[in-house]
Design a protein around this motif. Structure first.
Motif, PDB file in Angstrom:
ATOM      1  N   GLN A 435       0.824  -1.203   0.000  1.00 46.55           N
ATOM      2  CA  GLN A 435       0.000   0.000   0.000  1.00 46.55           C
ATOM      3  C   GLN A 435       0.861   1.257   0.000  1.00 46.55           C
ATOM      4  O   GLN A 435       0.555   2.243  -0.684  1.00 46.55           O
ATOM      5  CB  GLN A 435      -0.916  -0.004   1.230  1.00 46.55           C
ATOM      6  CG  GLN A 435      -1.934   1.133   1.252  1.00 46.55           C
ATOM      7  CD  GLN A 435      -2.903   1.046   0.086  1.00 46.55           C
ATOM      8  OE1 GLN A 435      -3.475  -0.011  -0.176  1.00 46.55           O
ATOM      9  NE2 GLN A 435      -3.075   2.149  -0.643  1.00 46.55           N
ATOM     10  N   LEU A 436       1.979   1.210   0.745  1.00 39.22           N
ATOM     11  CA  LEU A 436       2.890   2.355   0.774  1.00 39.22           C
ATOM     12  C   LEU A 436       3.513   2.591  -0.596  1.00 39.22           C
ATOM     13  O   LEU A 436       3.719   3.735  -1.020  1.00 39.22           O
ATOM     14  CB  LEU A 436       3.989   2.127   1.822  1.00 39.22           C
ATOM     15  CG  LEU A 436       3.549   2.161   3.289  1.00 39.22           C
ATOM     16  CD1 LEU A 436       4.705   1.758   4.201  1.00 39.22           C
ATOM     17  CD2 LEU A 436       3.058   3.559   3.669  1.00 39.22           C
ATOM     18  N   VAL A 437       3.830   1.494  -1.308  1.00 42.80           N
ATOM     19  CA  VAL A 437       4.372   1.621  -2.661  1.00 42.80           C
ATOM     20  C   VAL A 437       3.328   2.228  -3.591  1.00 42.80           C
ATOM     21  O   VAL A 437       3.608   3.139  -4.383  1.00 42.80           O
ATOM     22  CB  VAL A 437       4.840   0.248  -3.189  1.00 42.80           C
ATOM     23  CG1 VAL A 437       5.211   0.337  -4.674  1.00 42.80           C
ATOM     24  CG2 VAL A 437       6.034  -0.250  -2.378  1.00 42.80           C
ATOM     25  N   ASP A 438       2.095   1.722  -3.496  1.00 46.49           N
ATOM     26  CA  ASP A 438       1.019   2.242  -4.350  1.00 46.49           C
ATOM     27  C   ASP A 438       0.774   3.722  -4.096  1.00 46.49           C
ATOM     28  O   ASP A 438       0.468   4.486  -5.022  1.00 46.49           O
ATOM     29  CB  ASP A 438      -0.274   1.460  -4.105  1.00 46.49           C
ATOM     30  CG  ASP A 438      -0.182   0.025  -4.611  1.00 46.49           C
ATOM     31  OD1 ASP A 438       0.724  -0.250  -5.427  1.00 46.49           O
ATOM     32  OD2 ASP A 438      -0.994  -0.817  -4.162  1.00 46.49           O
ATOM     33  N   ASP A 439       0.917   4.141  -2.846  1.00 39.53           N
ATOM     34  CA  ASP A 439       0.683   5.544  -2.503  1.00 39.53           C
ATOM     35  C   ASP A 439       1.880   6.427  -2.836  1.00 39.53           C
ATOM     36  O   ASP A 439       1.827   7.650  -2.643  1.00 39.53           O
ATOM     37  CB  ASP A 439       0.352   5.678  -1.020  1.00 39.53           C
ATOM     38  CG  ASP A 439      -0.971   4.996  -0.659  1.00 39.53           C
ATOM     39  OD1 ASP A 439      -1.766   4.731  -1.585  1.00 39.53           O
ATOM     40  OD2 ASP A 439      -1.179   4.712   0.544  1.00 39.53           O
ATOM     41  N   GLY A 440       2.980   5.792  -3.295  1.00 35.37           N
ATOM     42  CA  GLY A 440       4.169   6.555  -3.649  1.00 35.37           C
ATOM     43  C   GLY A 440       4.981   7.032  -2.468  1.00 35.37           C
ATOM     44  O   GLY A 440       5.856   7.895  -2.610  1.00 35.37           O
ATOM     45  N   LEU A 441       4.706   6.474  -1.295  1.00 29.92           N
ATOM     46  CA  LEU A 441       5.427   6.911  -0.092  1.00 29.92           C
ATOM     47  C   LEU A 441       6.799   6.267   0.023  1.00 29.92           C
ATOM     48  O   LEU A 441       7.694   6.804   0.671  1.00 29.92           O
ATOM     49  CB  LEU A 441       4.596   6.597   1.153  1.00 29.92           C
ATOM     50  CG  LEU A 441       3.244   7.334   1.229  1.00 29.92           C
ATOM     51  CD1 LEU A 441       2.475   6.910   2.468  1.00 29.92           C
ATOM     52  CD2 LEU A 441       3.471   8.851   1.238  1.00 29.92           C
ATOM     53  N   ILE A 442       6.978   5.091  -0.581  1.00 30.46           N
ATOM     54  CA  ILE A 442       8.298   4.473  -0.637  1.00 30.46           C
ATOM     55  C   ILE A 442       8.528   4.009  -2.063  1.00 30.46           C
ATOM     56  O   ILE A 442       7.586   3.618  -2.764  1.00 30.46           O
ATOM     57  CB  ILE A 442       8.436   3.285   0.343  1.00 30.46           C
ATOM     58  CG1 ILE A 442       7.401   2.197   0.043  1.00 30.46           C
ATOM     59  CG2 ILE A 442       8.326   3.741   1.780  1.00 30.46           C
ATOM     60  CD1 ILE A 442       7.602   0.950   0.891  1.00 30.46           C
ATOM     61  N   PRO A 443       9.779   4.069  -2.561  1.00 28.73           N
ATOM     62  CA  PRO A 443      10.046   3.684  -3.952  1.00 28.73           C
ATOM     63  C   PRO A 443      10.038   2.172  -4.120  1.00 28.73           C
ATOM     64  O   PRO A 443      10.330   1.420  -3.190  1.00 28.73           O
ATOM     65  CB  PRO A 443      11.439   4.261  -4.208  1.00 28.73           C
ATOM     66  CG  PRO A 443      12.093   4.266  -2.854  1.00 28.73           C
ATOM     67  CD  PRO A 443      10.988   4.567  -1.870  1.00 28.73           C
ATOM     68  N   LEU A 444       9.691   1.734  -5.292  1.00 29.90           N
ATOM     69  CA  LEU A 444       9.744   0.319  -5.638  1.00 29.90           C
ATOM     70  C   LEU A 444      11.062   0.061  -6.358  1.00 29.90           C
ATOM     71  O   LEU A 444      11.331   0.635  -7.410  1.00 29.90           O
ATOM     72  CB  LEU A 444       8.570  -0.065  -6.543  1.00 29.90           C
ATOM     73  CG  LEU A 444       8.539  -1.526  -7.017  1.00 29.90           C
ATOM     74  CD1 LEU A 444       8.404  -2.461  -5.819  1.00 29.90           C
ATOM     75  CD2 LEU A 444       7.386  -1.744  -8.006  1.00 29.90           C
ATOM     76  N   ILE A 445      11.901  -0.766  -5.774  1.00 29.10           N
ATOM     77  CA  ILE A 445      13.219  -1.054  -6.348  1.00 29.10           C
ATOM     78  C   ILE A 445      13.189  -2.452  -6.949  1.00 29.10           C
ATOM     79  O   ILE A 445      12.884  -3.426  -6.259  1.00 29.10           O
ATOM     80  CB  ILE A 445      14.318  -0.961  -5.275  1.00 29.10           C
ATOM     81  CG1 ILE A 445      14.328   0.443  -4.655  1.00 29.10           C
ATOM     82  CG2 ILE A 445      15.681  -1.290  -5.867  1.00 29.10           C
ATOM     83  CD1 ILE A 445      15.295   0.590  -3.507  1.00 29.10           C
ATOM     84  N   CYS A 446      13.483  -2.555  -8.217  1.00 29.76           N
ATOM     85  CA  CYS A 446      13.466  -3.846  -8.904  1.00 29.76           C
ATOM     86  C   CYS A 446      14.896  -4.289  -9.205  1.00 29.76           C
ATOM     87  O   CYS A 446      15.746  -3.474  -9.495  1.00 29.76           O
ATOM     88  CB  CYS A 446      12.684  -3.760 -10.207  1.00 29.76           C
ATOM     89  SG  CYS A 446      10.951  -3.308  -9.952  1.00 29.76           S
TER      90      CYS A 446
END
Length: 446
Positions: A435-446
């Motif tokens: 949910q935090l990733v979806d809200d843009g509060l934390i970055p998604l690192i691939c």
């Protein structure tokens, strides 16, 4: 035995002799009940006299003994009787043991006796009576014996005086020849073949104070390895910094302290200053112990029995190292965890800090591999150490693995996975992160 009388023939005499006495036995429950059964068998009443158990009394008054069976315990106390182990031997050994117990009680401070009498009401039969010294109690606590002090109502041994600084000791010149080495020792000690060569190699390495270098030695069994590296270590320590001896097992530490170092000290005819340092949890926290003693311990509980052992041990121990205690059947009891030093050191009497302070002036500092590896950055003494000997060095890599890895049980792992949950599981950790990733509060690192 062919001419010995039957029990029923002498039972009345024995029964009469035992009146108005205290029945003492090693494991009194067996002997006392067995004797009463035999009296009843021949028509005599059971004895109604007080009884004491020398097993539990020995566990309390000799808390650092390794064994509490009658033969090994009395031999440890100095009983020497060249007779077969039979009923007469047991009787005489029990008399000897009782005298040792009475002598030990007579040496205890009144304050300790009062605490033992209070805690011991749950001991078998009337064993607590050994501590109920009314004549002593009437006289009040009185002054403590020399070498003892009172800390928050508990008698303990005073701290050892600081070891003599190495700068005050006469610097020794290393003996290079076999004859010169032998001159350091009494005539009863003879250097073994190649032992002198080992000493030379170790001393040469220890005396190289500039630069960094290592020396690996594989010594065969029977060479006299411990004396081989301890002797040059002592000479080197008197010329500068202490030598740190790191071992893998506590067995070797015990051998060094109780066998090799005393032997070397005796042969060199001078005291060697050695200190063993262990992790904090090996030491008693005096403040935590006194808190438990005052707040939560009730007579008759296992905790009370442990406290009685510790109270006696405290007037003897100079280190506070709980490994000194022969704690036997209660070794795994959870109460020990409540009285060990935790991460917060005591502010007044701190056994662990005492050992660190004494190490500043020691010739030899003995630790184990794991302790040294985890405390290299904690103490200036270790940070500046230039002389370290790793005995049992083939276990060093294993020690590194032990201190640098953590083990998780299957149960704990399953619990952790359950807590993480799934991204679709309501309230799970992973769903919250998603949910935090979806809200843009934390970055998604691939």
């Amino acid at each position: 035995m062919d001419y010995a009388p039957l029990f029923e023939e002498i039972a009345p005499i024995i029964h009469e002799l035992l009146q108005e006495t205290i029945f003492v036995a090693h494991n009194v429950a067996f002997d006392f009940e067995f004797l009463n059964e035999q009296f009843q068998r021949v028509g005599l009443p059971s004895l109604e006299i007080p009884a004491m158990d020398t097993v539990v009394l020995s566990q309390i008054l000799f808390p650092n003994a390794n064994y509490y069976n009658l033969q090994e315990l009395t031999e440890w106390l100095g009983y020497d009787l060249d007779t077969p182990h039979d009923a007469l031997y047991d009787a005489r050994a029990t008399v000897f043991l009782l005298r040792q117990l009475l002598q030990k009680v007579d040496q205890l401070p009144v304050v300790t006796l009062q605490q033992l009498a209070q805690l011991g009401s749950g001991l078998p039969y009337q064993s607590v009576q050994l501590f109920q010294c009314e004549e002593k109690f009437l006289g009040g606590s009185g002054p403590l014996a020399e070498g003892l002090m009172l800390y928050n109502g508990v008698a303990i041994r005073e701290p050892q005086s600081q070891l003599q600084s190495r700068s005050l000791l006469r610097e020794q010149t290393y003996p290079e020849t076999t004859a010169a080495k032998q001159a350091y020792f009494k005539q009863s000690f003879t250097l073994r073949p190649h032992q002198g060569q080992l000493m030379d190699l170790v001393y040469e390495q220890l005396s190289q104070l500039e630069g960094q270098s290592q020396l690996a030695i594989e010594a065969p069994s029977g060479l006299g390895k411990s004396i081989g590296y301890l002797f040059p270590s002592v000479i080197a320590a008197e010329q500068g910094q202490p030598v740190i001896i790191s071992t893998y097992t506590t067995v070797l530490q015990h051998q060094l302290l109780t066998e090799a170092i005393p032997l070397l000290s005796e042969q060199m005819d001078r005291p060697l200053q050695a200190v063993l340092i262990k992790g904090k949890r090996h030491y008693l926290s005096l403040d935590r112990f006194i808190y438990q003693l005052d707040q939560s311990v009730q007579p008759g509980e296992v905790e009370a029995f442990i406290c009685m052992q510790v109270l006696v041990w405290l007037i003897e121990t100079e280190t506070g190292d709980l490994d000194e205690l022969g704690i036997g059947q209660h070794q795994q009891h959870t109460f020990w965890e409540t009285i060990r030093v935790n991460q917060t050191a005591d502010h007044t009497v701190d056994f662990y800090q005492r050992m660190l302070d004494r190490a500043q002036y020691a010739d030899l500092i003995i630790v184990n591999h794991a302790y040294l590896l985890t405390h290299l950055d904690d103490f200036p003494l270790f940070q500046s150490a230039e002389r370290i000997i790793f005995d049992e060095a083939h276990h060093l890599l294993q020690a590194v693995r032990q201190v640098s890895t953590a083990q998780v049980s299957k149960k704990d792992f399953n619990g952790l996975m359950k807590e993480l949950g799934h991204v679709t599981s309501e309230g799970s950790v992973l769903q919250g992160l998603a949910q935090l990733v979806d809200d843009g509060l934390i970055p998604l690192i691939c």
